[in-house]
Design a protein around this motif. Structure first.
Motif, PDB file in Angstrom:
ATOM      1  N   PRO A   1       1.084  -1.396  -0.054  1.00  0.00           N
ATOM      2  CA  PRO A   1       0.146   0.314  -0.106  1.00  0.00           C
ATOM      3  C   PRO A   1       0.619   0.679   0.046  1.00  0.00           C
ATOM      4  O   PRO A   1       1.703   1.361   0.938  1.00  0.00           O
ATOM      5  N   GLN A   2       0.666   2.265  -0.782  1.00  0.00           N
ATOM      6  CA  GLN A   2       1.519   3.104  -0.553  1.00  0.00           C
ATOM      7  C   GLN A   2      -0.296   4.552  -0.696  1.00  0.00           C
ATOM      8  O   GLN A   2      -1.261   4.444  -0.191  1.00  0.00           O
ATOM      9  N   GLU A   3       0.420   5.346  -0.680  1.00  0.00           N
ATOM     10  CA  GLU A   3      -0.017   6.742   0.270  1.00  0.00           C
ATOM     11  C   GLU A   3      -1.480   6.948  -0.386  1.00  0.00           C
ATOM     12  O   GLU A   3      -0.869   6.911  -2.085  1.00  0.00           O
ATOM     13  N   GLY A   4      -2.370   7.451  -0.553  1.00  0.00           N
ATOM     14  CA  GLY A   4      -3.652   7.302  -1.150  1.00  0.00           C
ATOM     15  C   GLY A   4      -4.096   6.022  -1.551  1.00  0.00           C
ATOM     16  O   GLY A   4      -5.705   6.381  -1.876  1.00  0.00           O
ATOM     17  N   ASP A   5      -3.520   4.911  -0.439  1.00  0.00           N
ATOM     18  CA  ASP A   5      -4.368   3.875  -1.565  1.00  0.00           C
ATOM     19  C   ASP A   5      -5.237   3.538  -0.378  1.00  0.00           C
ATOM     20  O   ASP A   5      -5.421   4.045   0.988  1.00  0.00           O
ATOM     21  N   ILE A   6      -5.919   2.523  -0.621  1.00  0.00           N
ATOM     22  CA  ILE A   6      -7.398   1.963   0.399  1.00  0.00           C
ATOM     23  C   ILE A   6      -7.296   0.639   0.332  1.00  0.00           C
ATOM     24  O   ILE A   6      -7.042  -0.315  -0.166  1.00  0.00           O
ATOM     25  N   VAL A   7      -7.049   0.575   1.882  1.00  0.00           N
ATOM     26  CA  VAL A   7      -6.972  -1.099   2.078  1.00  0.00           C
ATOM     27  C   VAL A   7      -8.549  -1.748   2.782  1.00  0.00           C
ATOM     28  O   VAL A   7      -8.618  -0.751   3.783  1.00  0.00           O
ATOM     29  N   GLY A   8      -9.093  -2.011   2.206  1.00  0.00           N
ATOM     30  CA  GLY A   8     -10.137  -2.788   2.813  1.00  0.00           C
ATOM     31  C   GLY A   8      -9.692  -3.924   3.780  1.00  0.00           C
ATOM     32  O   GLY A   8      -8.871  -4.892   3.336  1.00  0.00           O
ATOM     33  N   ILE A   9     -10.499  -4.097   4.854  1.00  0.00           N
ATOM     34  CA  ILE A   9     -10.627  -5.190   5.330  1.00  0.00           C
ATOM     35  C   ILE A   9     -11.751  -6.229   5.877  1.00  0.00           C
ATOM     36  O   ILE A   9     -12.846  -5.442   6.236  1.00  0.00           O
ATOM     37  N   THR A  10     -11.709  -7.711   5.664  1.00  0.00           N
ATOM     38  CA  THR A  10     -13.028  -8.280   6.303  1.00  0.00           C
ATOM     39  C   THR A  10     -12.582  -9.166   7.142  1.00  0.00           C
ATOM     40  O   THR A  10     -11.647  -9.551   7.167  1.00  0.00           O
ATOM     41  N   TYR A  11     -13.619  -9.706   7.995  1.00  0.00           N
ATOM     42  CA  TYR A  11     -13.091 -10.133   9.108  1.00  0.00           C
ATOM     43  C   TYR A  11     -14.566 -11.154   9.539  1.00  0.00           C
ATOM     44  O   TYR A  11     -15.715 -10.573  10.395  1.00  0.00           O
ATOM     45  N   ASP A  12     -14.178 -12.110  10.145  1.00  0.00           N
ATOM     46  CA  ASP A  12     -15.641 -13.262  10.310  1.00  0.00           C
ATOM     47  C   ASP A  12     -15.610 -14.171  11.322  1.00  0.00           C
ATOM     48  O   ASP A  12     -15.772 -15.200  11.270  1.00  0.00           O
TER      49      ASP A  12
ATOM     50  N   VAL B   1     -12.607 -15.844  12.474  1.00  0.00           N
ATOM     51  CA  VAL B   1     -12.170 -16.437  11.855  1.00  0.00           C
ATOM     52  C   VAL B   1     -10.924 -16.521  11.066  1.00  0.00           C
ATOM     53  O   VAL B   1      -9.974 -16.415  11.577  1.00  0.00           O
ATOM     54  N   GLU B   2     -10.901 -15.560  10.255  1.00  0.00           N
ATOM     55  CA  GLU B   2      -9.643 -15.293   9.150  1.00  0.00           C
ATOM     56  C   GLU B   2     -10.059 -14.011   8.804  1.00  0.00           C
ATOM     57  O   GLU B   2     -10.716 -13.062   8.562  1.00  0.00           O
ATOM     58  N   LEU B   3      -9.084 -13.349   9.034  1.00  0.00           N
ATOM     59  CA  LEU B   3      -9.540 -11.498   8.163  1.00  0.00           C
ATOM     60  C   LEU B   3      -8.680 -11.803   6.048  1.00  0.00           C
ATOM     61  O   LEU B   3      -7.726 -12.085   6.515  1.00  0.00           O
ATOM     62  N   ASN B   4      -9.331 -11.031   6.072  1.00  0.00           N
ATOM     63  CA  ASN B   4      -8.434 -11.348   4.753  1.00  0.00           C
ATOM     64  C   ASN B   4      -8.899  -9.463   4.273  1.00  0.00           C
ATOM     65  O   ASN B   4      -8.996  -8.325   4.595  1.00  0.00           O
ATOM     66  N   LEU B   5      -7.689  -9.196   3.307  1.00  0.00           N
ATOM     67  CA  LEU B   5      -7.221  -7.724   2.864  1.00  0.00           C
ATOM     68  C   LEU B   5      -7.601  -7.339   1.342  1.00  0.00           C
ATOM     69  O   LEU B   5      -7.322  -8.532   0.561  1.00  0.00           O
ATOM     70  N   TYR B   6      -7.488  -5.989   0.861  1.00  0.00           N
ATOM     71  CA  TYR B   6      -8.203  -5.547  -0.049  1.00  0.00           C
ATOM     72  C   TYR B   6      -7.301  -4.606  -0.376  1.00  0.00           C
ATOM     73  O   TYR B   6      -7.317  -3.393   0.085  1.00  0.00           O
ATOM     74  N   LEU B   7      -6.577  -4.458  -1.454  1.00  0.00           N
ATOM     75  CA  LEU B   7      -5.529  -3.227  -2.023  1.00  0.00           C
ATOM     76  C   LEU B   7      -7.211  -2.431  -2.571  1.00  0.00           C
ATOM     77  O   LEU B   7      -7.116  -3.279  -3.628  1.00  0.00           O
ATOM     78  N   ASN B   8      -7.461  -1.554  -2.843  1.00  0.00           N
ATOM     79  CA  ASN B   8      -8.042  -0.352  -3.496  1.00  0.00           C
ATOM     80  C   ASN B   8      -8.939  -1.523  -4.885  1.00  0.00           C
ATOM     81  O   ASN B   8      -9.204  -1.204  -5.777  1.00  0.00           O
ATOM     82  N   GLY B   9      -9.831  -2.583  -4.003  1.00  0.00           N
ATOM     83  CA  GLY B   9     -10.955  -2.973  -3.855  1.00  0.00           C
ATOM     84  C   GLY B   9     -10.243  -4.375  -4.380  1.00  0.00           C
ATOM     85  O   GLY B   9     -11.414  -4.991  -4.458  1.00  0.00           O
ATOM     86  N   LYS B  10      -9.406  -5.001  -5.114  1.00  0.00           N
ATOM     87  CA  LYS B  10      -9.449  -5.937  -5.047  1.00  0.00           C
ATOM     88  C   LYS B  10      -8.683  -6.929  -3.915  1.00  0.00           C
ATOM     89  O   LYS B  10      -7.551  -6.492  -2.862  1.00  0.00           O
ATOM     90  N   ASN B  11      -9.138  -8.462  -4.025  1.00  0.00           N
ATOM     91  CA  ASN B  11      -8.534  -9.184  -2.672  1.00  0.00           C
ATOM     92  C   ASN B  11      -7.109  -9.577  -2.824  1.00  0.00           C
ATOM     93  O   ASN B  11      -6.700 -10.004  -4.357  1.00  0.00           O
ATOM     94  N   MET B  12      -6.682  -9.570  -2.257  1.00  0.00           N
ATOM     95  CA  MET B  12      -4.779  -9.793  -1.900  1.00  0.00           C
ATOM     96  C   MET B  12      -5.111 -11.383  -1.646  1.00  0.00           C
ATOM     97  O   MET B  12      -3.656 -11.499  -1.802  1.00  0.00           O
ATOM     98  N   HIS B  13      -5.400 -11.997  -1.345  1.00  0.00           N
ATOM     99  CA  HIS B  13      -5.557 -13.286  -0.939  1.00  0.00           C
ATOM    100  C   HIS B  13      -4.426 -13.511   0.063  1.00  0.00           C
ATOM    101  O   HIS B  13      -3.608 -14.306  -0.163  1.00  0.00           O
ATOM    102  N   CYS B  14      -4.568 -12.972   0.855  1.00  0.00           N
ATOM    103  CA  CYS B  14      -4.034 -13.213   2.094  1.00  0.00           C
ATOM    104  C   CYS B  14      -4.263 -13.229   3.448  1.00  0.00           C
ATOM    105  O   CYS B  14      -4.197 -12.373   4.244  1.00  0.00           O
ATOM    106  N   PRO B  15      -4.724 -14.344   3.456  1.00  0.00           N
ATOM    107  CA  PRO B  15      -5.674 -14.318   4.655  1.00  0.00           C
ATOM    108  C   PRO B  15      -4.848 -15.003   5.917  1.00  0.00           C
ATOM    109  O   PRO B  15      -3.808 -15.288   5.723  1.00  0.00           O
ATOM    110  N   ALA B  16      -5.067 -14.863   7.041  1.00  0.00           N
ATOM    111  CA  ALA B  16      -4.244 -14.712   8.243  1.00  0.00           C
ATOM    112  C   ALA B  16      -5.721 -15.100   9.476  1.00  0.00           C
ATOM    113  O   ALA B  16      -6.679 -14.320   9.932  1.00  0.00           O
ATOM    114  N   SER B  17      -4.984 -15.907  10.371  1.00  0.00           N
ATOM    115  CA  SER B  17      -6.233 -15.786  11.259  1.00  0.00           C
ATOM    116  C   SER B  17      -5.553 -15.986  12.868  1.00  0.00           C
ATOM    117  O   SER B  17      -4.143 -16.194  12.946  1.00  0.00           O
TER     118      SER B  17
END
Length: 196
Positions: free
Chosen positions: A124-135, A137-153
């Motif tokens: 992520p760079q200046e001006g970027d939007i990082v989205g987070i989902t959490y259910d 069990v798992e936290l997932n990351l999105y960079l500018n609306g795109k799924n980064m396929h980077c789960p963590a738990s």
């Protein structure tokens, strides 16, 4: 006619007997009661700067939550989820069992262990939007609306959105009116009374 007008005033106009005012729902924002001592919160609880971390004022009770952070100024920062036991004066977070965070270098840490890492070309760079989902069990990351396929738990218990900053970083939190549409099934954070 006068009786009908008087009835209208008595029922809804003057807040007289039997009138129950609607309770305004609180707004999800950064919680100035749960922040590091050198943290500054501005913009109605949406912007963090200074040094340290801050929790949001609403725990993630619902099954699938989504929230976003905009990087206004780069530096040292981290975003994710944490329990109220996290030490918000000690950055970076992710050193213990009380936080699970994406760090500015693209690593995702929990309990002082790297759980995952963003692709090298997706930091992520200046001006970027990082989205987070959490259910829960798992936290997932999105960079500018795109799924980064980077789960963590690994984190357990009642968690809250968390953000930390240092070294001139400034981040804005978005808990509603998102820049990007949440992934299917995920929604903005709801206070417990909104869920039931």
């Amino acid at each position: 006619m006068a009786a009908m007008f008087a009835c209208c005033l008595g029922c809804c106009g003057d807040g007289g007997p039997g009138h129950i005012p609607l309770k305004e729902m609180p707004t999800v924002q950064l919680d100035t009661h749960h922040m590091g001592t050198d943290v500054v919160i501005v913009k109605s609880g949406r912007r963090i700067c200074g040094t340290g971390g801050c929790l949001a004022n609403a725990p993630l009770h619902q099954n699938k939550s989504y929230f976003e952070f905009k990087i206004q100024s780069t530096g040292v920062w981290g975003i994710g989820v944490a329990t109220q036991k996290v030490n918000l004066n000690q950055v970076p977070l992710g050193r213990d069992t009380n936080s699970l965070v994406l760090r500015h270098d693209g690593s995702v840490y929990h309990n002082n262990e790297e759980k995952n890492r963003l692709p090298a070309n997706s930091l992520p760079q200046e001006g970027d939007i990082v989205g987070i989902t959490y259910d829960h069990v798992e936290l997932n990351l999105y960079l500018n609306g795109k799924n980064m396929h980077c789960p963590a738990s690994g984190i357990r218990g009642t968690v809250y959105p968390v953000v930390y900053v240092d070294d001139s970083a400034i981040l804005d939190c978005q808990f509603g009116d998102f820049y990007h549409t949440p992934p299917q099934g995920f929604e903005k954070i709801l206070f417990e009374q909104q869920i039931f």
